[in-house]
Design an enzyme around this catalytic site. Structure first.
Site, PDB file in Angstrom:
ATOM      1  N   ASP A 151       0.835  -1.205   0.000  1.00 49.33           N
ATOM      2  CA  ASP A 151       0.000   0.000   0.000  1.00 49.33           C
ATOM      3  C   ASP A 151       0.865   1.249   0.000  1.00 49.33           C
ATOM      4  O   ASP A 151       0.660   2.176  -0.783  1.00 49.33           O
ATOM      5  CB  ASP A 151      -0.891   0.035   1.250  1.00 49.33           C
ATOM      6  CG  ASP A 151      -1.999  -0.985   1.236  1.00 49.33           C
ATOM      7  OD1 ASP A 151      -3.091  -0.650   0.778  1.00 49.33           O
ATOM      8  OD2 ASP A 151      -1.771  -2.124   1.690  1.00 49.33           O
ATOM      9  N   GLU A 176      -5.535   7.139   0.383  1.00 46.60           N
ATOM     10  CA  GLU A 176      -5.980   6.411   1.571  1.00 46.60           C
ATOM     11  C   GLU A 176      -4.930   6.368   2.665  1.00 46.60           C
ATOM     12  O   GLU A 176      -5.260   6.312   3.839  1.00 46.60           O
ATOM     13  CB  GLU A 176      -6.378   4.977   1.194  1.00 46.60           C
ATOM     14  CG  GLU A 176      -6.981   4.224   2.364  1.00 46.60           C
ATOM     15  CD  GLU A 176      -7.488   2.849   2.002  1.00 46.60           C
ATOM     16  OE1 GLU A 176      -8.302   2.317   2.772  1.00 46.60           O
ATOM     17  OE2 GLU A 176      -7.074   2.306   0.968  1.00 46.60           O
ATOM     18  N   ASP A 229      -6.567   5.012  -4.367  1.00 46.13           N
ATOM     19  CA  ASP A 229      -6.506   3.876  -3.449  1.00 46.13           C
ATOM     20  C   ASP A 229      -5.338   3.022  -3.928  1.00 46.13           C
ATOM     21  O   ASP A 229      -5.432   2.365  -4.963  1.00 46.13           O
ATOM     22  CB  ASP A 229      -7.806   3.067  -3.464  1.00 46.13           C
ATOM     23  CG  ASP A 229      -7.887   2.110  -2.275  1.00 46.13           C
ATOM     24  OD1 ASP A 229      -6.823   1.753  -1.730  1.00 46.13           O
ATOM     25  OD2 ASP A 229      -9.002   1.720  -1.892  1.00 46.13           O
ATOM     26  N   ILE A 242      -3.948   0.273  -2.871  1.00 44.85           N
ATOM     27  CA  ILE A 242      -4.407  -1.112  -3.021  1.00 44.85           C
ATOM     28  C   ILE A 242      -5.838  -1.160  -2.525  1.00 44.85           C
ATOM     29  O   ILE A 242      -6.100  -1.055  -1.333  1.00 44.85           O
ATOM     30  CB  ILE A 242      -3.558  -2.125  -2.233  1.00 44.85           C
ATOM     31  CG1 ILE A 242      -2.174  -2.283  -2.853  1.00 44.85           C
ATOM     32  CG2 ILE A 242      -4.248  -3.495  -2.248  1.00 44.85           C
ATOM     33  CD1 ILE A 242      -1.343  -3.375  -2.217  1.00 44.85           C
ATOM     34  N   ASP A 243      -6.758  -1.277  -3.447  1.00 47.45           N
ATOM     35  CA  ASP A 243      -8.168  -1.460  -3.108  1.00 47.45           C
ATOM     36  C   ASP A 243      -8.420  -2.964  -3.027  1.00 47.45           C
ATOM     37  O   ASP A 243      -8.183  -3.689  -3.992  1.00 47.45           O
ATOM     38  CB  ASP A 243      -9.043  -0.829  -4.189  1.00 47.45           C
ATOM     39  CG  ASP A 243     -10.525  -0.915  -3.866  1.00 47.45           C
ATOM     40  OD1 ASP A 243     -10.856  -0.893  -2.670  1.00 47.45           O
ATOM     41  OD2 ASP A 243     -11.327  -1.012  -4.800  1.00 47.45           O
ATOM     42  N   THR A 292      -7.323  -4.875   0.049  1.00 51.53           N
ATOM     43  CA  THR A 292      -6.102  -5.373   0.687  1.00 51.53           C
ATOM     44  C   THR A 292      -6.254  -6.812   1.164  1.00 51.53           C
ATOM     45  O   THR A 292      -5.315  -7.604   1.081  1.00 51.53           O
ATOM     46  CB  THR A 292      -5.710  -4.463   1.871  1.00 51.53           C
ATOM     47  OG1 THR A 292      -5.677  -3.105   1.419  1.00 51.53           O
ATOM     48  CG2 THR A 292      -4.351  -4.845   2.421  1.00 51.53           C
ATOM     49  N   ASP A 303     -12.759   4.585  -3.292  1.00 56.33           N
ATOM     50  CA  ASP A 303     -13.249   3.225  -3.516  1.00 56.33           C
ATOM     51  C   ASP A 303     -14.159   3.111  -4.738  1.00 56.33           C
ATOM     52  O   ASP A 303     -14.571   1.997  -5.087  1.00 56.33           O
ATOM     53  CB  ASP A 303     -14.014   2.735  -2.283  1.00 56.33           C
ATOM     54  CG  ASP A 303     -13.102   2.399  -1.121  1.00 56.33           C
ATOM     55  OD1 ASP A 303     -11.948   2.001  -1.374  1.00 56.33           O
ATOM     56  OD2 ASP A 303     -13.536   2.535   0.034  1.00 56.33           O
TER      57      ASP A 303
END
Length: 319
Positions: free
Chosen positions: A44, A67, A120, A122-123, A125, A265
């Site tokens: 991330d 994020e 984001d 890493i959307d 995770t 998101d």
């Protein structure tokens, strides 16, 4: 107005971030626990650093609403994690240092403005950690309207080739996809009503991310009889946009009735579906609001469709 430069910078940054994520997933580190109890890994932070660096160099006046922030990484007890993340970043940016990387990450602490990017890194995770679907999601918003959206989905199947798909859209120019391993962008369209095989719907793997029993009932009432396909992250938007499903429902969880969705998101995925011919609203038919803050406080739930099904779904919801 042309967004060719924004599109290219966003694509290059997302592809680089996806490469880092793929490297990390070969050796998934121990997850860090954030205040909201969701896991976050060095991927991330590394992904956000790479993308924010690229955006800062290309568009220095554009804020980034991301994020992550680097406050946790700067703690002395996090030195080992910071060094591990730095090693991954240096594999792509050799002159990166710990101070530079944390500063790049914190560039994602910007505020919603007339023109800004939302990210984001890493959307999904949890999907990333269990070797399932996840996405790197980046979008440019101007005047509350998403103008450019890029979704890198490194685990998305690509027939007979190395997994990984990139979905791209520019407002008014349509949507396209290409393998992350390389190739040309190919236009995509949502599924037609005649394609019975792909008249199915997708929803989140995590039950807490929606109301799965209600979502299934709504889909059936709208004419979709096949069981749902449960997928992590905004990869669901890519699946709808490329005609592999007709509907994505994310209704408020009964356990979290006051929850509001984060802009990062949904922004990138929303424009990809809309430019592929689909439709995205909240559960009351209102457009998603990306103009007022990092939370879509005036929206409830999300309905994503091929367009043809949309009014039918909303009618069922209203009943």
């Amino acid at each position: 107005m042309s967004y060719d430069r924004e599109k290219q910078v966003a694509m290059d940054a997302a592809i680089a971030a996806a490469k880092l994520c793929q490297q990390v997933r070969q050796d998934i580190p121990q997850a860090i626990e954030k205040q909201d109890k969701s896991p976050v890994t060095v991927a991330d932070f590394g992904s956000q650093a790479i993308i924010c660096k690229a955006l800062g160099e290309a568009f220095p006046d554009d804020p980034v609403v991301g994020e992550e922030d680097a406050a946790e990484l700067r703690k002395p007890e996090m030195a080992e994690t910071l060094n591990k993340m730095l090693g991954y970043v240096q594999s792509l940016i050799p002159d990166a240092t710990a101070d530079r990387v944390t500063d790049w990450i914190d560039r994602g602490n910007g505020s919603v403005s007339p023109r800004y990017w939302t990210l984001d890194p890493i959307d999904g995770t949890k999907g990333f950690l269990r070797q399932d679907q996840y996405a790197v999601a980046l979008a440019l918003i101007e005047g509350g309207d998403v103008k450019v959206g890029v979704l890198a989905c490194p685990a998305m199947p690509v027939g007979g080739r190395e997994p990984g798909m990139l979905y791209v859209a520019v407002r008014g120019e349509g949507a396209a996809m290409m393998p992350l391993a390389g190739g040309e962008l190919q236009p995509i369209q949502v599924v037609s009503p005649e394609d019975a095989e792909n008249l199915r719907f997708v929803e989140s793997v995590e039950a807490a991310h929606g109301d799965q029993s209600r979502q299934n009932a709504i889909a059936q009432a709208a004419g979709i009889t096949a069981e749902s396909v449960r997928v992590d992250s905004q990869a669901k938007y890519g699946i709808v946009a490329s005609g592999k499903a007709a509907l994505y429902l994310r209704l408020p969880s009964p356990k979290k009735p006051d929850y509001r969705e984060n802009i990062w998101d949904h922004a990138a995925g929303a424009i990809v579906v809309e430019e592929a011919g689909g439709k995205v609203t909240d559960m009351y038919g209102k457009p998603l609001n990306f103009a007022d803050g990092s939370k879509m406080v005036n929206n409830r739930g999300v309905v994503v469709s091929n367009g043809v099904l949309h009014d039918r779904v909303l009618a069922v919801l209203n009943r």
